[in-house]
Scaffold this motif. Structure first.
Motif, short mmCIF file in Angstrom:
data_model
loop_
_atom_site.label_atom_id
_atom_site.label_comp_id
_atom_site.label_asym_id
_atom_site.label_seq_id
_atom_site.Cartn_x
_atom_site.Cartn_y
_atom_site.Cartn_z
N THR A 8 -0.86 -0.42 0.64
CA THR A 8 0.55 -0.20 0.39
C THR A 8 1.28 -1.47 0.79
O THR A 8 1.07 -1.99 1.89
CB THR A 8 1.08 1.00 1.19
OG1 THR A 8 0.44 2.20 0.72
CG2 THR A 8 2.60 1.16 1.03
N ARG A 13 9.93 -2.36 3.70
CA ARG A 13 9.08 -1.24 4.11
C ARG A 13 9.61 0.11 3.63
O ARG A 13 8.85 1.07 3.48
CB ARG A 13 8.93 -1.22 5.63
CG ARG A 13 7.96 -2.26 6.16
CD ARG A 13 7.83 -2.17 7.66
NE ARG A 13 6.81 -3.09 8.16
CZ ARG A 13 5.53 -2.77 8.32
NH1 ARG A 13 5.12 -1.56 8.01
NH2 ARG A 13 4.67 -3.65 8.77
N ASN A 20 -1.14 2.79 -1.96
CA ASN A 20 -2.53 3.23 -1.91
C ASN A 20 -3.38 2.69 -3.07
O ASN A 20 -4.15 3.41 -3.70
CB ASN A 20 -2.60 4.76 -1.89
CG ASN A 20 -1.88 5.34 -0.69
OD1 ASN A 20 -1.90 4.75 0.40
ND2 ASN A 20 -1.24 6.47 -0.87
N ASP A 55 1.63 -3.50 4.13
CA ASP A 55 2.16 -2.61 5.15
C ASP A 55 1.05 -1.75 5.75
O ASP A 55 1.08 -1.43 6.94
CB ASP A 55 3.25 -1.71 4.56
CG ASP A 55 4.44 -2.51 4.05
OD1 ASP A 55 4.72 -3.57 4.63
OD2 ASP A 55 5.07 -2.07 3.07
N SER A 56 0.10 -1.36 4.92
CA SER A 56 -1.01 -0.55 5.42
C SER A 56 -2.19 -0.68 4.47
O SER A 56 -2.07 -1.22 3.37
CB SER A 56 -0.59 0.93 5.55
OG SER A 56 -0.30 1.48 4.27
N THR A 58 -6.73 -1.22 4.11
CA THR A 58 -7.88 -1.95 4.65
C THR A 58 -8.28 -3.04 3.68
O THR A 58 -8.45 -2.79 2.49
CB THR A 58 -9.09 -1.00 4.87
OG1 THR A 58 -8.68 0.07 5.70
CG2 THR A 58 -10.25 -1.74 5.51
N ASP A 225 -6.42 5.74 5.33
CA ASP A 225 -5.32 4.78 5.34
C ASP A 225 -5.01 4.41 6.78
O ASP A 225 -4.95 5.27 7.66
CB ASP A 225 -4.10 5.42 4.68
CG ASP A 225 -2.98 4.44 4.42
OD1 ASP A 225 -3.30 3.26 4.18
OD2 ASP A 225 -1.83 4.86 4.47
N GLN A 226 -4.83 3.15 7.05
CA GLN A 226 -4.54 2.71 8.41
C GLN A 226 -3.64 1.51 8.37
O GLN A 226 -3.72 0.69 7.44
CB GLN A 226 -5.82 2.36 9.16
CG GLN A 226 -6.75 1.40 8.44
CD GLN A 226 -8.05 1.21 9.17
OE1 GLN A 226 -8.10 0.58 10.21
NE2 GLN A 226 -9.10 1.79 8.64
N PRO A 227 -2.73 1.40 9.33
CA PRO A 227 -1.81 0.26 9.32
C PRO A 227 -2.53 -1.04 9.58
O PRO A 227 -3.55 -1.08 10.28
CB PRO A 227 -0.83 0.59 10.46
CG PRO A 227 -1.61 1.50 11.36
CD PRO A 227 -2.51 2.28 10.47
N ARG A 229 -2.88 -4.35 11.50
CA ARG A 229 -2.48 -4.77 12.85
C ARG A 229 -2.65 -6.28 12.99
O ARG A 229 -3.49 -6.85 12.40
CB ARG A 229 -3.32 -4.05 13.90
CG ARG A 229 -3.15 -2.52 13.83
CD ARG A 229 -3.94 -1.86 14.95
NE ARG A 229 -3.89 -0.41 14.82
CZ ARG A 229 -2.87 0.35 15.21
NH1 ARG A 229 -1.81 -0.22 15.75
NH2 ARG A 229 -2.90 1.65 15.05
#
Length: 229
Positions: A8, A13, A20, A55-56, A58, A225-227, A229
């Motif tokens: 995403t 934001r 996705n 934004d998020s 992998t 889904d993961q932010p 970092r």
């Protein structure tokens, strides 16, 4: 392997331009990404080229998570990608001669000694004659400038090429020449390719497989889904 899972991204934001989205490109593979203007495919290409932080999601490069983009990315990651944009006049410094434009990445990476022979070799491979190398962007055509931009993208011998509407503004003969130059480079190096565009016929002929934008959410392995970092 280049793997984007559930990405995403956007420029606000509160209103991301893609949600996705997932795709994979194997080493040596040519993947086309087909979609209409404004759908978000160029943003995804910028994420894939480490030019825009999502934004998020992998992002895996050769199995390792990517966590930094742009100048914060490790040099080994930054130099692994060569990018060609749709509008060469927006991606070229108007003050530079074409020879200096092509040599920009070499200077930035402390490889000035390689400039004379690499620039000459690449200019020939993309169809630029020696007399054009001393000219500035306003003194050449769009097609000639895009040839220089392609040479710039190849000068560090990247393992991955991202071509974002590379031929959208060009005539048929220049399009064929640039696609041939990309394929010659890939044949010699085994580089993978993500070609973004809206010309289905071109992408189908150029790439091993073509993904439609609407199908991106279903083409990759499902990962949570993961932010970033």
């Amino acid at each position: 392997m280049l793997e984007l899972h559930d990405i995403t991204a956007g420029y606000d934001r509160k209103a991301p331009v893609l949600h996705n989205a997932s795709l994979t490109v194997a080493p040596g593979e040519a993947v086309g990404l087909l979609g209409p203007s404004g759908c978000g495919k160029s943003t995804l290409a910028r994420v894939a080229a480490l030019l825009h932080r999502p934004d998020s999601g992998t992002f895996l490069l050769d199995g390792e998570p990517v966590r930094r983009w742009r100048h914060r990315a490790p040099r080994t990651h930054r130099t692994a990608f060569g990018v060609v944009f749709q509008q060469p006049r927006l991606s070229a410094d108007p003050r530079l001669r074409l020879t200096d434009l092509i040599a920009e990445p070499l200077r930035a990476n402390g490889r000035r000694a390689e400039i004379p022979h690499l620039v000459a070799d690449l200019a020939t491979s993309v169809g630029l004659t020696p007399d054009l190398l001393g000219r500035r962007p306003h003194e050449v055509s769009d097609g000639q400038l895009q040839r220089a931009c392609l040479a710039r993208a190849l000068v560090l011998r990247p393992r991955w090429l991202i071509c974002d509407e590379m031929t959208a503004m060009l005539d048929a003969s220049t399009t064929a020449a640039l696609v041939a130059a990309v394929e010659d480079y890939r044949a010699a190096t085994g580089a993978g390719l993500l070609a973004v565009g809206h010309d289905q016929l071109l992408l189908n002929r150029w790439c091993d497989r073509t993904l439609r934008w609407d199908d991106l959410a279903t083409v990759a392995k499902a990962l949570p889904d993961q932010p970033i970092r």
